[in-house]
Write an enzyme that holds these catalytic residues in place. Structure first.
Site, PDB file in Angstrom:
ATOM      1  N   ARG A  51      51.327  32.288  40.148  1.00  0.00           N
ATOM      2  CA  ARG A  51      50.918  30.887  40.142  1.00  0.00           C
ATOM      3  C   ARG A  51      49.466  30.701  40.556  1.00  0.00           C
ATOM      4  O   ARG A  51      48.702  30.004  39.886  1.00  0.00           O
ATOM      5  CB  ARG A  51      51.809  30.058  41.064  1.00  0.00           C
ATOM      6  CG  ARG A  51      53.115  29.642  40.458  1.00  0.00           C
ATOM      7  CD  ARG A  51      54.194  29.626  41.495  1.00  0.00           C
ATOM      8  NE  ARG A  51      54.364  30.934  42.069  1.00  0.00           N
ATOM      9  CZ  ARG A  51      55.068  31.922  41.467  1.00  0.00           C
ATOM     10  NH1 ARG A  51      55.673  31.685  40.348  1.00  0.00           N
ATOM     11  NH2 ARG A  51      55.153  33.124  42.009  1.00  0.00           N
ATOM     12  N   THR A  52      49.065  31.323  41.661  1.00  0.00           N
ATOM     13  CA  THR A  52      47.705  31.081  42.157  1.00  0.00           C
ATOM     14  C   THR A  52      46.667  31.576  41.154  1.00  0.00           C
ATOM     15  O   THR A  52      45.717  30.855  40.812  1.00  0.00           O
ATOM     16  CB  THR A  52      47.513  31.771  43.521  1.00  0.00           C
ATOM     17  OG1 THR A  52      48.480  31.256  44.438  1.00  0.00           O
ATOM     18  CG2 THR A  52      46.122  31.508  44.066  1.00  0.00           C
ATOM     19  N   LYS A  80      39.313  54.333  43.966  1.00  0.00           N
ATOM     20  CA  LYS A  80      38.484  55.530  44.215  1.00  0.00           C
ATOM     21  C   LYS A  80      37.944  55.542  45.636  1.00  0.00           C
ATOM     22  O   LYS A  80      37.183  56.431  46.002  1.00  0.00           O
ATOM     23  CB  LYS A  80      37.302  55.552  43.241  1.00  0.00           C
ATOM     24  CG  LYS A  80      37.680  55.503  41.767  1.00  0.00           C
ATOM     25  CD  LYS A  80      36.420  55.426  40.915  1.00  0.00           C
ATOM     26  CE  LYS A  80      36.739  55.228  39.444  1.00  0.00           C
ATOM     27  NZ  LYS A  80      35.508  54.999  38.644  1.00  0.00           N
ATOM     28  N   ARG A 101      42.190  37.146  46.474  1.00  0.00           N
ATOM     29  CA  ARG A 101      43.439  37.346  47.232  1.00  0.00           C
ATOM     30  C   ARG A 101      43.467  38.797  47.697  1.00  0.00           C
ATOM     31  O   ARG A 101      43.124  39.708  46.928  1.00  0.00           O
ATOM     32  CB  ARG A 101      44.671  37.054  46.390  1.00  0.00           C
ATOM     33  CG  ARG A 101      45.959  37.527  47.097  1.00  0.00           C
ATOM     34  CD  ARG A 101      47.211  37.040  46.452  1.00  0.00           C
ATOM     35  NE  ARG A 101      47.388  35.616  46.705  1.00  0.00           N
ATOM     36  CZ  ARG A 101      48.521  34.969  46.446  1.00  0.00           C
ATOM     37  NH1 ARG A 101      49.556  35.614  45.950  1.00  0.00           N
ATOM     38  NH2 ARG A 101      48.612  33.680  46.675  1.00  0.00           N
ATOM     39  N   HIS A 129      46.168  30.304  53.357  1.00  0.00           N
ATOM     40  CA  HIS A 129      46.193  30.071  51.913  1.00  0.00           C
ATOM     41  C   HIS A 129      45.709  28.633  51.702  1.00  0.00           C
ATOM     42  O   HIS A 129      46.479  27.742  51.360  1.00  0.00           O
ATOM     43  CB  HIS A 129      47.621  30.252  51.384  1.00  0.00           C
ATOM     44  CG  HIS A 129      47.703  30.447  49.897  1.00  0.00           C
ATOM     45  ND1 HIS A 129      46.649  30.179  49.042  1.00  0.00           N
ATOM     46  CD2 HIS A 129      48.721  30.864  49.105  1.00  0.00           C
ATOM     47  CE1 HIS A 129      47.027  30.435  47.806  1.00  0.00           C
ATOM     48  NE2 HIS A 129      48.276  30.864  47.812  1.00  0.00           N
TER      49      HIS A 129
END
Length: 302
Positions: A51-52, A80, A101, A129
């Site tokens: 959703r985000t 890496k 995120r 959030h």
């Protein structure tokens, strides 16, 4: 708000919250505008999100902007051994704004300290959030007609739930009464309760979901987040602590709405979906308009 980072919901003032919500309403009325034409927004998702990420990318595309980034850090130089510091320094050369995120608490703050362009935190571990909070506030305002003096139930995983932590801090500016319903293992962390004590706001803490439901204006259900548990036995013990069913809502206020940041697992029975109290899918749609408002405000376009 121009060029301001949005790392924590406390980075914005009450007046800035209301400004974002007003702008979101403008975008909901007229979502197709080419005002991000020429802008490049980078979306860096080091942790899975549906959703985000999609609502940010829908917002950017809807306003004519371009998106670069990734949704699988395993396919990037992070695999890496590249540090977050170096990734952000590099990407800030390419983009006008970075949406990030990350599973680690504090990662968004670190990114904001090394980036040459604004950082928008799309969730950092169990910490914050803030864009979810602003869309939650927009959903509350649309359904209740006000943000003031509401009775807000927070149910489920209040320990690891970054959305309830951010929502508590933002809504505390509007004189709510909070009801914290959770198992002992997932109670609201003491720091947030101390914050409410310090500013003189009331809250009620309990384990029984149905005891006070007729008083609720908003029931904010949360998922018990398996990915935050280090002990699988503890997760198994609490994962189905609360399952909201339609029959449990019979005595609730007509205006009461059930919110959920999604995805849900078992905490809201599907028979609630047809109830006039269900608002969680509309809530997800509101995220597009709110994120349009956030991006254009920070870029100084609106």
């Amino acid at each position: 708000m121009k060029n301001k980072h949005l790392v924590s919901i406390t980075d914005f003032t009450r007046e800035e919250y209301l400004r974002i919500l007003d702008l979101a309403a403008e975008f909901e009325a007229n979502p197709r505008q080419e005002i991000l034409n020429g802008y490049v927004i980078s979306t860096l998702f080091f942790e899975p999100s549906t959703r985000t990420r999609l609502s940010f990318e829908t917002a950017i595309n809807g306003l004519g902007g371009r998106v670069v980034g990734f949704s699988d850090s395993g396919a990037t130089s992070a695999s890496k051994g590249e540090t977050l510091h170096d990734t952000i320094k590099m990407v800030s050369n390419y983009a006008d704004l970075i949406v990030m995120r990350h599973p680690l608490e504090g990662s968004a703050r670190l990114a904001s300290e090394v980036s040459s362009v604004p950082i928008v935190n799309a969730g950092d571990g169990a910490n914050q959030h803030p864009t979810q909070t602003l869309l939650d506030m927009y959903s509350i305002l649309k359904t209740q007609g006000t943000l003031e003096n509401l009775k807000i139930f927070m149910v489920g995983d209040l320990k690891y739930g970054r959305t309830v932590h951010s929502l508590l801090q933002a809504m505390s500016k509007f004189n709510p009464t909070f009801y914290f319903i959770s198992p002992d293992e997932l109670k609201m962390p003491p720091s947030y309760k101390l914050y409410l004590d310090k500013i003189g706001l009331n809250y009620i803490e309990g384990k029984e979901l149905t005891e006070f439901l007729p008083e609720a204006d908003i029931i904010y259900m949360t998922r018990v987040q398996q990915e935050r548990f280090t002990d699988p036995i503890e997760y198994e013990r609490v994962k189905n602590a609360y399952i909201l069913c339609r029959a449990m809502l019979e005595d609730c206020k007509e205006s009461m709405k059930v919110l959920h940041p999604l995805p849900r697992v078992n905490e809201i029975h599907t028979d609630v979906d047809g109830s006039p109290h269900a608002y969680y899918f509309d809530q997800a749609r509101n995220g597009v308009y709110v994120r349009m408002a956030i991006l254009t405000s920070i870029l100084g376009i609106k």
